[in-house]
Write an enzyme that holds these catalytic residues in place. Structure first.
Site, PDB file in Angstrom:
ATOM      1  N   ILE A  83     -49.388-101.997-133.262  1.00 60.82           N
ATOM      2  CA  ILE A  83     -50.272-102.406-132.161  1.00 60.82           C
ATOM      3  C   ILE A  83     -51.516-101.514-132.107  1.00 60.82           C
ATOM      4  O   ILE A  83     -52.163-101.391-131.066  1.00 60.82           O
ATOM      5  CB  ILE A  83     -49.534-102.403-130.812  1.00 60.82           C
TER       6      ILE A  83
ATOM      7  N   GLY B  14     -46.503 -91.901-128.996  1.00 59.79           N
ATOM      8  CA  GLY B  14     -47.232 -92.985-128.341  1.00 59.79           C
ATOM      9  C   GLY B  14     -47.342 -92.860-126.839  1.00 59.79           C
ATOM     10  O   GLY B  14     -48.348 -93.243-126.248  1.00 59.79           O
ATOM     11  N   GLU B  15     -46.304 -92.315-126.183  1.00 56.03           N
ATOM     12  CA  GLU B  15     -46.294 -92.269-124.710  1.00 56.03           C
ATOM     13  C   GLU B  15     -46.710 -90.904-124.155  1.00 56.03           C
ATOM     14  O   GLU B  15     -47.368 -90.823-123.121  1.00 56.03           O
ATOM     15  CB  GLU B  15     -44.887 -92.596-124.177  1.00 56.03           C
TER      16      GLU B  15
ATOM     17  N   GLN C 264     -53.500 -91.159-130.989  1.00 56.67           N
ATOM     18  CA  GLN C 264     -52.555 -91.614-129.971  1.00 56.67           C
ATOM     19  C   GLN C 264     -52.616 -90.740-128.722  1.00 56.67           C
ATOM     20  O   GLN C 264     -52.623 -91.248-127.595  1.00 56.67           O
ATOM     21  CB  GLN C 264     -51.140 -91.607-130.539  1.00 56.67           C
TER      22      GLN C 264
ATOM     23  N   GLY D   2     -42.065 -89.031-132.105  1.00 59.62           N
ATOM     24  CA  GLY D   2     -42.977 -90.081-131.642  1.00 59.62           C
ATOM     25  C   GLY D   2     -43.959 -89.569-130.606  1.00 59.62           C
ATOM     26  O   GLY D   2     -43.630 -88.709-129.781  1.00 59.62           O
TER      27      GLY D   2
END
Length: 743
Positions: free
Chosen positions: A470, A709-710, A643, A707
């Site tokens: 995305i 992304g958040e 990100q 990760g």
């Protein structure tokens, strides 16, 4: 042996970048076919009630209008008789479009107009006249808190809040206490690419569906379930997505509309939602949260109570982990948590970047800042005092937690030691400068994923998994993993995604894709290594006979003995000498569940912010942000930094700009466009400094990936609010912090 194929951890450019900047990347609405027709959705004009009549006469008289679908002529679908749950569905009854005359929320789709051109379909849609009987609706959360209730059922990933100790007793005995309430309204995703679906219809009744989605298998499963089709009849593709941030986790209604029209008309159909209709898809839930904190005079926390009430729809119970962070992050023996919902006449809220954490950590980290001022303790020092090496709720140590290093490195880079703690003390003319900080925290998740790998005699490797990209860089990091694992140039590696025929992958969300799909990709390539070694052993006079895969290495397109690198063979030669056309493997990595169960697995961050507030106008400018992030192994510092920067920008946006205005008279979001739903522009964003703190973790997954992304967005809004207090002496507890709240 010169290894020029070490890619993991390097700032490699995006492999899909050229296609995106030259227009070669085709998104869901970019696909065309001979005879393609267009659908335009008609949205409900009331928030609750009944459809008395839909008059399509005038619209149907237009030449080129093929059909107008409404609840009056749509029947016989498989889902009318069977339950359906998508991968991201919360508990409740999945909304079924064009099934009933009942209106449940404003902008509910009530008709689909299909015509030979988009312009004609849009004009015809304006001629459809809908007569309603409106009923009284409820959209005000704070005005209906007396209707709050516990959630029903369980959503995937939701953890029921847990309490421990004796909060009431400890809070009463604490010498220093704080009570504060925080609020934010709905926040909408608003990705640049609108939701769209193009369905290509073939004479044999099969269809190819190009959909904007974060889970192409979810799209295919949805279409099969709703329309009673076999997997052979539905090919689902989504190779490129122009942003989603959670809005693409669930199948949205343009998918239903496009497939419905295509199957009925036996034609190819495209349906793209308008920007206004994008506000009907779900949002970060309207939430009010209250925190009560008690501490000793030295700052040690004695009691924390965190309660939250969020809005949900009338037909589903959407839940988030909002209050849970207060029981996890800091050392405190007495914690009380409560989470409730109020059913409103809106659509169901939807996961939105770092769901729950963005909300809950805003409340917690603002409350910690308020407590620090009450105690006359530096806000950073207060966090050191209450630093915890275990998750207090689960009573488990962290698999890794470099948050202390995040605090130290970010504070040093920011210059926090130079801070004058007195509010309004840093002033230059009519500009007030403020410094604030906050902690970020998110889960380090892994989800089921498989990958296939095909190595061919020409030395090329193709790897694939039914995941999504995305904009996060999935194409690139998976290519890096595959290339390094097999020792190939990246130009010799192709990664495929967004195709439902590829091996299983869960939804692209929750910062789980890099860890989950990455592990599957690495394992598939390791299996190719094993096959190549087995083939090499069959070559006459092979020096590799008797070696295990642990005794060989792969680099520069070759396999060689690790102990004696002079003994090597080109991978292409292995294939040629053994007359092998290709090697095909599919991996199914299984986590070490027993090892993982012993630990809490999270990412952490420390965010430091500088703001300038115009004393006369109340305008706020974020002039500097330093964010230090501990997220395990960083596969690509360039895409990972993007990100984190994106998360920071969105944190600034959520703190100062984004406000979905819900007019309770009409039960509708009235600023449903880019002109009135404010988001930052380039001039709103200034210096952003990202630090990746080194962190080793052999528990989360074999590659040590957590990760990113958040985590970049969590804590940013709180740090800004805290900086604004330092600048102005005004404590604002409602987002967004607009100038009217400061004047």
């Amino acid at each position: 042996m010169n290894n020029n194929t070490n890619y993991i951890g390097k700032p490699v450019n995006r492999v899909d970048g050229y296609a995106k900047v030259t227009g070669g990347a085709k998104y869901a609405a970019d696909h065309h076919a001979r005879g393609l027709c267009y659908g335009v959705v008609v949205s409900a004009g009331i928030a609750k009630g009944k459809i008395l009549h839909i008059d399509t006469t005038e619209a149907m008289q237009l030449e080129g209008v093929f059909k107008i679908f409404t609840h009056e002529n749509v029947s016989g679908l498989a889902w009318f008789n069977h339950s359906y749950k998508d991968m991201d569905a919360p508990p409740g009854k999945h909304f079924r479009y064009l099934q009933t005359d009942t209106i449940t929320y404003s902008q509910q789709p009530v008709a689909l107009v299909v015509a030979e051109t988009f312009e004609l379909a849009r004009y015809a849609a304006s001629l459809v006249k809908v007569t309603y009987k409106a009923d009284a609706h409820v959209t005000n959360l704070t005005g209906n808190l007396d209707q709050a209730r516990p959630p029903k059922g369980k959503k995937s990933g939701f953890k029921k809040p847990s309490s421990r100790g004796h909060f009431d007793k400890a809070f009463t005995a604490a010498p220093v206490t704080l009570d504060a309430t925080y609020f934010h309204g709905a926040e909408h995703h608003n990705p640049m690419e609108m939701h769209a679906t193009t369905v290509l219809y073939y004479k044999n009744g099969s269809i190819t569906v190009y959909d904007k989605t974060q889970g192409i298998l979810n799209t295919q499963s949805y279409v099969k379930s709703v329309f009673g089709l076999s997997g052979r009849k539905v090919k689902a593709l989504s190779p490129f997505v122009g942003g989603a941030f959670g809005s693409g986790l669930r199948p949205q209604y343009q998918l239903f509309m496009a497939v419905l029209a295509s199957l009925e008309l036996k034609r190819s159909v495209k349906v793209m939602l308008t920007r206004q209709q994008m506000f009907s898809l779900g949002f970060r839930p309207i939430t009010q949260q209250s925190l009560s904190i008690g501490s000793m005079e030295d700052g040690s926390l004695q009691a924390i109570k965190h309660e939250a009430v969020s809005g949900t729809s009338q037909f589903e119970d959407y839940v988030e982990n909002i209050v849970n962070w207060s029981g996890m992050l800091y050392h405190c023996k007495n914690v009380k948590q409560s989470y409730q919902l109020v059913s409103l006449d809106t659509y169901t809220p939807l996961d939105m970047r770092a769901p729950g954490a963005v909300t809950g950590m805003f409340g917690l980290e603002c409350a910690m800042d308020e407590l620090a001022y009450k105690l006359n303790i530096d806000p950073l020092e207060l966090r050191y005092i209450n630093y915890s090496v275990e998750d207090g709720s689960m009573k488990k140590p962290y698999s890794s937690k470099a948050l202390r290093d995040c605090y130290q490195q970010a504070a040093e880079r920011f210059g926090w030691s130079q801070r004058n703690p007195e509010p309004r003390s840093m002033k230059n003319g009519h500009l007030l400068t403020g410094w604030g900080m906050a902690t970020g925290m998110w889960d380090a998740m892994t989800v089921p994923a498989r990958a296939k790998a095909t190595f061919t005699a020409d030395g090329r490797l193709t790897v694939g998994s039914a995941t999504a990209d995305i904009g996060t860089g999935t194409y690139t990091i998976m290519t890096q993993i595959a290339a390094e694992t097999l020792g190939l140039p990246m130009d010799n590696v192709t990664f495929q995604l967004g195709d439902a025929s590829l091996p299983y992958a869960y939804l692209e969300g929750g910062s789980a894709t890099a860890a989950s799909v990455g592990t599957a990709v690495q394992k598939a390539c390791m299996q190719v290594r094993e096959r190549l070694l087995d083939l090499a052993k069959d070559i006459p006079d092979s020096p590799f006979k008797g070696l295990s895969v642990a005794q060989v290495s792969f680099a520069d397109g070759m396999m060689f003995m690790t102990e004696t690198p002079a003994n090597f063979i080109h991978l292409k030669d292995i294939m040629t000498l053994t007359d092998t056309g290709e090697i095909n493997v599919t991996s199914t990595p299984l986590p070490n569940v027993f090892k993982q169960m012993k630990y809490a697995k999270n990412t952490h961050a420390a965010v430091f912010v500088e703001v300038q507030v115009d004393e006369e106008l109340g305008a706020v400018k974020v002039t500097r942000v330093v964010s230090a992030v501990a997220a395990g192994r960083i596969l690509n510092p360039k895409t990972a930094r993007s990100q984190i920067m994106g998360g920071i920008v969105w944190g600034i946006s959520g703190a100062l700009h984004e406000e979905s205005v819900l007019d309770h008279q009409f039960g509708r979001f009235i600023n449903h466009n880019y002109a009135e739903y404010h988001i930052p522009v380039n001039l709103d964003i200034n210096d952003i400094d990202v630090i990746f703190v080194e962190e080793q973790d052999d528990v989360v997954n074999p590659m040590g990936i957590k990760g990113v992304g958040e985590i970049g967005q969590v804590g940013v809004a709180a740090a800004i609010a805290n900086a604004i207090y330092h600048a102005t002496g005004k404590r604002i507890r409602e987002l967004p912090i607009t100038l009217d709240k400061l004047l």
